[in-house]
Design a protein around this motif. Structure first.
Motif, PDB file in Angstrom:
ATOM      1  N   ASP A  61     -48.161  23.556 -20.263  1.00 21.76           N
ATOM      2  CA  ASP A  61     -48.599  23.888 -21.573  1.00 21.76           C
ATOM      3  C   ASP A  61     -47.275  24.281 -22.388  1.00 21.76           C
ATOM      4  O   ASP A  61     -46.237  24.589 -21.738  1.00 21.76           O
ATOM      5  CB  ASP A  61     -49.636  25.019 -21.835  1.00 21.76           C
ATOM      6  N   TYR A  62     -47.177  24.236 -23.760  1.00 26.91           N
ATOM      7  CA  TYR A  62     -45.964  24.546 -24.590  1.00 26.91           C
ATOM      8  C   TYR A  62     -46.674  25.743 -25.336  1.00 26.91           C
ATOM      9  O   TYR A  62     -47.708  25.306 -26.181  1.00 26.91           O
ATOM     10  CB  TYR A  62     -45.078  23.556 -24.768  1.00 26.91           C
ATOM     11  N   ASP A  91     -53.055  13.890 -29.644  1.00 28.46           N
ATOM     12  CA  ASP A  91     -53.134  12.627 -28.986  1.00 28.46           C
ATOM     13  C   ASP A  91     -52.199  12.306 -27.918  1.00 28.46           C
ATOM     14  O   ASP A  91     -52.391  11.961 -26.841  1.00 28.46           O
ATOM     15  CB  ASP A  91     -53.492  11.567 -29.743  1.00 28.46           C
ATOM     16  N   ASN A  92     -50.909  12.451 -28.460  1.00 27.77           N
ATOM     17  CA  ASN A  92     -49.740  11.939 -27.363  1.00 27.77           C
ATOM     18  C   ASN A  92     -49.722  12.977 -26.529  1.00 27.77           C
ATOM     19  O   ASN A  92     -49.330  12.509 -25.219  1.00 27.77           O
ATOM     20  CB  ASN A  92     -48.472  11.810 -28.055  1.00 27.77           C
ATOM     21  N   HIS A  93     -50.139  14.262 -26.320  1.00 24.26           N
ATOM     22  CA  HIS A  93     -50.171  15.192 -25.361  1.00 24.26           C
ATOM     23  C   HIS A  93     -50.956  14.411 -24.221  1.00 24.26           C
ATOM     24  O   HIS A  93     -50.901  14.606 -22.863  1.00 24.26           O
ATOM     25  CB  HIS A  93     -50.702  16.396 -25.850  1.00 24.26           C
ATOM     26  N   VAL A  94     -52.110  14.162 -24.660  1.00 27.23           N
ATOM     27  CA  VAL A  94     -53.115  13.458 -23.690  1.00 27.23           C
ATOM     28  C   VAL A  94     -52.550  12.359 -23.125  1.00 27.23           C
ATOM     29  O   VAL A  94     -52.418  11.974 -21.897  1.00 27.23           O
ATOM     30  CB  VAL A  94     -54.468  13.073 -24.225  1.00 27.23           C
ATOM     31  N   LYS A 128     -40.626  19.106 -25.789  1.00 27.02           N
ATOM     32  CA  LYS A 128     -41.928  18.959 -25.344  1.00 27.02           C
ATOM     33  C   LYS A 128     -42.308  18.222 -24.261  1.00 27.02           C
ATOM     34  O   LYS A 128     -42.843  18.324 -23.302  1.00 27.02           O
ATOM     35  CB  LYS A 128     -43.041  19.073 -26.541  1.00 27.02           C
ATOM     36  N   VAL A 129     -41.915  16.865 -24.473  1.00 28.12           N
ATOM     37  CA  VAL A 129     -42.088  15.732 -23.712  1.00 28.12           C
ATOM     38  C   VAL A 129     -41.473  15.888 -22.337  1.00 28.12           C
ATOM     39  O   VAL A 129     -42.161  15.748 -21.023  1.00 28.12           O
ATOM     40  CB  VAL A 129     -41.609  14.415 -24.268  1.00 28.12           C
ATOM     41  N   GLU A 130     -39.923  16.417 -22.458  1.00 32.79           N
ATOM     42  CA  GLU A 130     -39.318  16.628 -21.473  1.00 32.79           C
ATOM     43  C   GLU A 130     -39.765  17.693 -20.460  1.00 32.79           C
ATOM     44  O   GLU A 130     -39.819  17.531 -19.371  1.00 32.79           O
ATOM     45  CB  GLU A 130     -37.852  16.838 -21.630  1.00 32.79           C
ATOM     46  N   GLY A 131     -40.043  18.653 -21.183  1.00 36.28           N
ATOM     47  CA  GLY A 131     -40.893  19.854 -20.334  1.00 36.28           C
ATOM     48  C   GLY A 131     -42.206  19.345 -19.572  1.00 36.28           C
ATOM     49  O   GLY A 131     -42.327  19.779 -18.440  1.00 36.28           O
ATOM     50  N   LEU A 132     -43.219  18.527 -20.111  1.00 32.26           N
ATOM     51  CA  LEU A 132     -44.214  18.190 -19.856  1.00 32.26           C
ATOM     52  C   LEU A 132     -43.946  17.219 -18.603  1.00 32.26           C
ATOM     53  O   LEU A 132     -44.604  17.454 -17.488  1.00 32.26           O
ATOM     54  CB  LEU A 132     -45.042  17.489 -20.873  1.00 32.26           C
ATOM     55  N   ASP A 133     -43.080  16.189 -18.751  1.00 33.47           N
ATOM     56  CA  ASP A 133     -42.704  15.596 -17.580  1.00 33.47           C
ATOM     57  C   ASP A 133     -42.007  16.056 -16.575  1.00 33.47           C
ATOM     58  O   ASP A 133     -41.977  15.547 -15.406  1.00 33.47           O
ATOM     59  CB  ASP A 133     -41.375  14.401 -18.305  1.00 33.47           C
ATOM     60  N   SER A 134     -41.406  17.446 -16.643  1.00 30.69           N
ATOM     61  CA  SER A 134     -40.844  18.163 -15.389  1.00 30.69           C
ATOM     62  C   SER A 134     -41.795  19.072 -14.853  1.00 30.69           C
ATOM     63  O   SER A 134     -41.595  19.654 -13.890  1.00 30.69           O
ATOM     64  CB  SER A 134     -39.765  18.873 -16.274  1.00 30.69           C
ATOM     65  N   PHE A 169     -48.833  10.108 -16.552  1.00 35.75           N
ATOM     66  CA  PHE A 169     -48.358  10.726 -15.333  1.00 35.75           C
ATOM     67  C   PHE A 169     -49.347  10.424 -14.104  1.00 35.75           C
ATOM     68  O   PHE A 169     -49.017   9.921 -12.956  1.00 35.75           O
ATOM     69  CB  PHE A 169     -48.548  12.134 -15.562  1.00 35.75           C
ATOM     70  N   LEU A 170     -50.590  10.312 -14.468  1.00 36.06           N
ATOM     71  CA  LEU A 170     -51.607  10.028 -13.418  1.00 36.06           C
ATOM     72  C   LEU A 170     -51.567   8.547 -12.959  1.00 36.06           C
ATOM     73  O   LEU A 170     -51.770   8.213 -11.711  1.00 36.06           O
ATOM     74  CB  LEU A 170     -53.175  10.407 -13.891  1.00 36.06           C
ATOM     75  N   ARG A 171     -51.304   7.812 -13.914  1.00 37.75           N
ATOM     76  CA  ARG A 171     -51.364   6.280 -13.784  1.00 37.75           C
ATOM     77  C   ARG A 171     -50.043   5.956 -12.695  1.00 37.75           C
ATOM     78  O   ARG A 171     -50.271   5.274 -11.877  1.00 37.75           O
ATOM     79  CB  ARG A 171     -51.133   5.384 -14.970  1.00 37.75           C
TER      80      ARG A 171
END
Length: 233
Positions: free
Chosen positions: A99-100, A190-193, A89-95, A199-201
């Motif tokens: 959503d997942y 929460d870790n999703h947020v 999930k984290v790798e997917g969001l980072d890429s 990413f924005l930072r």
């Protein structure tokens, strides 16, 4: 609005079953059963949403996703992950995934995610540029500008920044962010947020912007500029 979907999934029985369900719900859907063909289809840029499995023959879903983003394709992507695989999930969001869904999932949940992404896309079709400090956000093109530099955001990043800008000066809780970006019935946590805040930072840092996202412990997040003399976390 007519929504065209690409589903990249090697389990043909499952993919064809979902295809029939989505067609009954007035979606147009094309199927790809391996990563290479899925990437070719995705690069056409004709799809409104892509449903992408991670475990695929010829090319895995994460590579497909990275290639799409590297080629400027910003189509919203729902990643299909194995249940409980947080790393995926984290790798997917980072890429660049928006959503997942963890397998196995209910078709009603998939339909809800598709409706949410469709609503957000409709809401984002406008000409207004959002301003805060030294940054400019175009929610239509997902472009974030600061001075003579710019950055293309993912859909979720743009939605999160749009929310923070609209509440400027007001603390936005993680629960509020989850409800606005993922809806009420979601397994986003929460870790999703936190991942998207990170990413924005990083993008603000790359742009050398004076805008910062301040963490208010136990409360949420608020946009500030470095002129405020605050400490940012």
């Amino acid at each position: 609005m007519h929504v065209r979907i690409l589903m990249v999934e090697d389990e043909k029985y499952m993919a064809e079953a979902i295809e029939q369900i989505l067609k009954k719900n007035n979606y147009s859907i094309d199927l790809a059963f391996d990563g290479e063909y899925g990437l070719d289809c995705g690069l056409s840029g004709i799809y409104d949403i892509i449903i992408l499995d991670i475990m695929l023959p010829k090319m895995d879903g994460i590579i497909v996703l990275k290639e799409l983003r590297n080629n400027g394709i910003q189509t919203p992507v729902i990643l299909l992950t194995a249940k409980g695989e947080t790393e995926d999930k984290v790798e997917g969001l980072d890429s660049g995934a928006d959503d997942y869904l963890a397998k196995p999932f209910q078709t009603e949940e998939l339909l809800a995610r598709l409706r949410a992404l469709g609503r957000r896309k409709n809401e984002m079709i406008h000409d207004s540029i959002l301003l805060y400090g030294d940054i400019e956000l175009d929610p239509h093109t997902l472009n974030l500008n600061c001075g003579n530099k710019d950055f293309k955001l993912t859909l979720k990043e743009s939605q999160l920044l749009e929310l923070l800008i609209s509440r400027k000066g007001i603390i936005v809780s993680k629960d509020s962010i989850i409800e606005k970006l993922w809806g009420y019935k979601t397994d986003a946590e929460d870790n999703h947020v936190e991942v998207y805040i990170s990413f924005l930072r990083k993008k603000f840092s790359h742009l050398k912007s004076t805008v910062r996202i301040q963490t208010v412990r136990g409360a949420g997040y608020v946009l500030k500029t470095s002129k405020d003399g605050k400490t940012y976390v």
